[in-house]
Design a protein around this motif. Structure first.
Motif, PDB file in Angstrom:
ATOM      1  N   MET A   1      -8.844  46.318  31.933  1.00  0.00           N
ATOM      2  CA  MET A   1      -7.647  45.551  32.328  1.00  0.00           C
ATOM      3  C   MET A   1      -7.473  45.587  33.842  1.00  0.00           C
ATOM      4  O   MET A   1      -7.095  44.603  34.453  1.00  0.00           O
ATOM      5  CB  MET A   1      -6.413  46.135  31.622  1.00  0.00           C
ATOM      6  N   ILE A   2      -7.716  46.741  34.443  1.00  0.00           N
ATOM      7  CA  ILE A   2      -7.614  46.838  35.898  1.00  0.00           C
ATOM      8  C   ILE A   2      -8.961  46.418  36.469  1.00  0.00           C
ATOM      9  O   ILE A   2      -9.935  47.153  36.393  1.00  0.00           O
ATOM     10  CB  ILE A   2      -7.234  48.259  36.340  1.00  0.00           C
ATOM     11  N   ARG A   3      -9.003  45.217  37.028  1.00  0.00           N
ATOM     12  CA  ARG A   3     -10.264  44.623  37.433  1.00  0.00           C
ATOM     13  C   ARG A   3     -10.707  45.126  38.800  1.00  0.00           C
ATOM     14  O   ARG A   3      -9.931  45.181  39.743  1.00  0.00           O
ATOM     15  CB  ARG A   3     -10.121  43.104  37.472  1.00  0.00           C
ATOM     16  N   GLY A   4     -12.004  45.459  38.869  1.00  0.00           N
ATOM     17  CA  GLY A   4     -12.599  45.826  40.153  1.00  0.00           C
ATOM     18  C   GLY A   4     -12.030  47.086  40.755  1.00  0.00           C
ATOM     19  O   GLY A   4     -12.015  47.236  41.972  1.00  0.00           O
ATOM     20  N   GLN A   6     -11.790  51.454  40.278  1.00  0.00           N
ATOM     21  CA  GLN A   6     -12.175  52.684  39.593  1.00  0.00           C
ATOM     22  C   GLN A   6     -11.099  53.745  39.858  1.00  0.00           C
ATOM     23  O   GLN A   6     -10.958  54.219  40.978  1.00  0.00           O
ATOM     24  CB  GLN A   6     -13.544  53.179  40.099  1.00  0.00           C
ATOM     25  N   LEU A   7     -10.344  54.080  38.816  1.00  0.00           N
ATOM     26  CA  LEU A   7      -9.291  55.083  38.950  1.00  0.00           C
ATOM     27  C   LEU A   7      -9.679  56.337  38.176  1.00  0.00           C
ATOM     28  O   LEU A   7     -10.143  56.250  37.038  1.00  0.00           O
ATOM     29  CB  LEU A   7      -7.965  54.545  38.393  1.00  0.00           C
ATOM     30  N   SER A   8      -9.465  57.473  38.793  1.00  0.00           N
ATOM     31  CA  SER A   8      -9.729  58.743  38.109  1.00  0.00           C
ATOM     32  C   SER A   8      -8.462  59.183  37.386  1.00  0.00           C
ATOM     33  O   SER A   8      -7.651  59.948  37.909  1.00  0.00           O
ATOM     34  CB  SER A   8     -10.176  59.809  39.116  1.00  0.00           C
ATOM     35  N   LEU A   9      -8.272  58.635  36.189  1.00  0.00           N
ATOM     36  CA  LEU A   9      -7.080  58.943  35.400  1.00  0.00           C
ATOM     37  C   LEU A   9      -7.322  60.181  34.541  1.00  0.00           C
ATOM     38  O   LEU A   9      -8.399  60.323  33.937  1.00  0.00           O
ATOM     39  CB  LEU A   9      -6.743  57.766  34.477  1.00  0.00           C
ATOM     40  N   ASN A  10      -6.322  61.062  34.462  1.00  0.00           N
ATOM     41  CA  ASN A  10      -6.425  62.141  33.486  1.00  0.00           C
ATOM     42  C   ASN A  10      -6.005  61.596  32.116  1.00  0.00           C
ATOM     43  O   ASN A  10      -5.591  60.442  31.986  1.00  0.00           O
ATOM     44  CB  ASN A  10      -5.584  63.353  33.898  1.00  0.00           C
ATOM     45  N   LYS A  11      -6.104  62.416  31.073  1.00  0.00           N
ATOM     46  CA  LYS A  11      -5.865  61.932  29.704  1.00  0.00           C
ATOM     47  C   LYS A  11      -4.445  61.416  29.528  1.00  0.00           C
ATOM     48  O   LYS A  11      -4.210  60.374  28.902  1.00  0.00           O
ATOM     49  CB  LYS A  11      -6.143  63.055  28.698  1.00  0.00           C
ATOM     50  N   THR A  12      -3.481  62.120  30.101  1.00  0.00           N
ATOM     51  CA  THR A  12      -2.077  61.708  29.982  1.00  0.00           C
ATOM     52  C   THR A  12      -1.833  60.365  30.663  1.00  0.00           C
ATOM     53  O   THR A  12      -1.189  59.473  30.106  1.00  0.00           O
ATOM     54  CB  THR A  12      -1.143  62.776  30.594  1.00  0.00           C
ATOM     55  N   GLN A  13      -2.350  60.223  31.888  1.00  0.00           N
ATOM     56  CA  GLN A  13      -2.179  58.979  32.632  1.00  0.00           C
ATOM     57  C   GLN A  13      -2.853  57.819  31.906  1.00  0.00           C
ATOM     58  O   GLN A  13      -2.325  56.700  31.875  1.00  0.00           O
ATOM     59  CB  GLN A  13      -2.752  59.140  34.042  1.00  0.00           C
ATOM     60  N   LYS A  14      -4.027  58.088  31.329  1.00  0.00           N
ATOM     61  CA  LYS A  14      -4.756  57.038  30.614  1.00  0.00           C
ATOM     62  C   LYS A  14      -3.959  56.547  29.413  1.00  0.00           C
ATOM     63  O   LYS A  14      -3.843  55.334  29.172  1.00  0.00           O
ATOM     64  CB  LYS A  14      -6.118  57.562  30.163  1.00  0.00           C
ATOM     65  N   GLU A 303      -0.940  57.442  49.162  1.00  0.00           N
ATOM     66  CA  GLU A 303      -0.670  57.862  47.790  1.00  0.00           C
ATOM     67  C   GLU A 303      -0.316  56.684  46.888  1.00  0.00           C
ATOM     68  O   GLU A 303      -0.348  56.807  45.654  1.00  0.00           O
ATOM     69  CB  GLU A 303       0.463  58.893  47.776  1.00  0.00           C
ATOM     70  N   MET A 304       0.018  55.528  47.487  1.00  0.00           N
ATOM     71  CA  MET A 304       0.306  54.331  46.682  1.00  0.00           C
ATOM     72  C   MET A 304      -0.935  53.847  45.934  1.00  0.00           C
ATOM     73  O   MET A 304      -0.818  53.152  44.920  1.00  0.00           O
ATOM     74  CB  MET A 304       0.845  53.210  47.580  1.00  0.00           C
ATOM     75  N   LEU A 305      -2.105  54.198  46.429  1.00  0.00           N
ATOM     76  CA  LEU A 305      -3.358  53.788  45.780  1.00  0.00           C
ATOM     77  C   LEU A 305      -3.883  54.863  44.840  1.00  0.00           C
ATOM     78  O   LEU A 305      -5.027  54.788  44.376  1.00  0.00           O
ATOM     79  CB  LEU A 305      -4.418  53.432  46.836  1.00  0.00           C
ATOM     80  N   GLY A 306      -3.067  55.882  44.573  1.00  0.00           N
ATOM     81  CA  GLY A 306      -3.437  56.930  43.628  1.00  0.00           C
ATOM     82  C   GLY A 306      -3.169  56.500  42.194  1.00  0.00           C
ATOM     83  O   GLY A 306      -2.382  55.581  41.926  1.00  0.00           O
ATOM     84  N   ALA A 307      -3.820  57.166  41.243  1.00  0.00           N
ATOM     85  CA  ALA A 307      -3.737  56.786  39.830  1.00  0.00           C
ATOM     86  C   ALA A 307      -2.306  56.825  39.305  1.00  0.00           C
ATOM     87  O   ALA A 307      -1.877  55.933  38.568  1.00  0.00           O
ATOM     88  CB  ALA A 307      -4.630  57.712  39.009  1.00  0.00           C
ATOM     89  N   GLU A 308      -1.529  57.833  39.689  1.00  0.00           N
ATOM     90  CA  GLU A 308      -0.174  58.005  39.157  1.00  0.00           C
ATOM     91  C   GLU A 308       0.720  56.818  39.498  1.00  0.00           C
ATOM     92  O   GLU A 308       1.510  56.354  38.655  1.00  0.00           O
ATOM     93  CB  GLU A 308       0.437  59.301  39.702  1.00  0.00           C
ATOM     94  N   PHE A 309       0.594  56.288  40.720  1.00  0.00           N
ATOM     95  CA  PHE A 309       1.475  55.187  41.129  1.00  0.00           C
ATOM     96  C   PHE A 309       1.154  53.915  40.337  1.00  0.00           C
ATOM     97  O   PHE A 309       2.054  53.149  39.989  1.00  0.00           O
ATOM     98  CB  PHE A 309       1.351  54.929  42.635  1.00  0.00           C
ATOM     99  N   TYR A 310      -0.138  53.675  40.049  1.00  0.00           N
ATOM    100  CA  TYR A 310      -0.506  52.517  39.225  1.00  0.00           C
ATOM    101  C   TYR A 310       0.155  52.620  37.848  1.00  0.00           C
ATOM    102  O   TYR A 310       0.677  51.628  37.324  1.00  0.00           O
ATOM    103  CB  TYR A 310      -2.028  52.439  39.057  1.00  0.00           C
TER     104      TYR A 310
END
Length: 328
Positions: A1-4, A6-14, A303-310
């Protein structure tokens, strides 16, 4: 879904992100059940009306079916499917942002995120002196003083010429060269055509231009100057230079962008990147909401480009759409 991206999401974030995206998908399908179609979906039509099959449609076994994913549009008897993730299709009057790739005789060639380059003729350009007159050989020799390769330019779509080339025009003070900012490239379908594509975000001291072609400009605010004022300023500067007056310190002040403005530009640009990666429509209202959200969470710009903010942005958008459907 997130095109182009690569985010390093942990299990909870995913799990949170998948849940938010599923909610958004279900909400959009509920609101667009009649309009949205996928490939091979049947489009209900009345053959007695003499229906004309347009782009994105075909006839199979006596039924009109969609050949692309998109939204069904009807114009009188014409039925066609407007693709959601299509390439940019220029229309006369579109505000676009492009990059100069060639300085040719009496014209500049610009890359505008289209299948072919666009042409900005010298005759369609507002000259620096602001005087409306015929272009001379001297003007042609001085074209590089106006735009040169890699310059970012804002212009308006004039139309297609008989040779098939796309022509632009910049006959106003609001068009022209853009500097002291960032150029972002997103999918054109994320930018809706609106009455206003130029935005001055006064609280940030930033200008935002949402190009219909998917090129977004975020830069320091520049006051639109009147032609007569510019002409008088140029004359006074020439007089100062002739009289030996020094204007170096003023030039340095004008060319310097404060740290606060640069940080605001980066924060707004990152908000556009987040929206683009999540596939959300990019509007000035949503951009300012994302910027305010990042500030309220005390996030640094990077930090806006970090996984949590997405994940947080996706959850906020799902909540906003859910509450808006309940109000209806």
């Amino acid at each position: 879904m997130i095109r182009g991206l690569q985010l390093s999401l942990n299990k909870t974030q995913k799990l949170r992100l998948e849940s938010a995206l599923e909610q958004l998908e279900s909400l959009s399908s509920k609101t667009n059940t009649n309009a949205s179609v996928a490939v091979a979906d049947t489009i209900p039509v009345n053959y007695e009306d003499g229906v004309l099959k347009g782009h994105g449609t075909s006839e199979m076994e006596g039924q009109v079916v969609a050949t692309v994913c998109g939204v069904v549009e009807r114009v009188n008897k014409l039925v066609y499917v407007r693709a959601l993730r299509a390439r940019y299709k220029p229309e006369v009057g579109d505000i676009i942002v492009g990059r100069v790739i060639e300085v040719a005789p009496k014209r500049w060639r610009l890359e505008i995120n289209f299948s072919q380059d666009a042409v900005l003729m010298l005759s369609s350009m507002n000259l620096p002196d602001g005087i409306q007159r015929r272009r001379t050989a001297t003007d042609e020799l001085n074209m590089r003083t106006i735009f040169e390769e890699n310059d970012v330019v804002c212009a308006e779509v004039r139309g297609f010429q008989h040779d098939g080339s796309l022509h632009l025009q910049a006959r106003s003070q609001k068009y022209g060269k853009l500097d002291r900012g960032q150029l972002l490239r997103i999918s054109p379908y994320l930018v809706k055509r609106r009455k206003q594509h130029f935005h001055h975000l006064d609280q940030y001291g930033v200008d935002l231009i949402l190009g219909c072609n998917g090129f977004i400009w975020v830069g320091e605010h520049v006051e639109a100057k009147d032609d007569m004022v510019v002409d008088q300023t140029n004359k006074s500067e020439q007089q100062n230079a002739n009289s030996g007056g020094s204007v170096g310190s003023d030039d340095q002040e004008q060319s310097h962008t404060s740290l606060e403005i640069r940080q605001n530009i980066c924060r707004i640009a990152n908000a556009v990147r987040v929206l683009s990666a999540l596939g959300f429509m990019v509007t000035v209202e949503v951009i300012t909401e994302i910027v305010d959200l990042s500030s309220s969470l005390n996030l640094d710009i990077h930090e806006m480009l970090g996984a949590e903010f997405y994940v947080v942005v996706a959850e906020r958008e799902a909540e906003r759409r859910r509450s808006s459907t309940k109000k209806r």
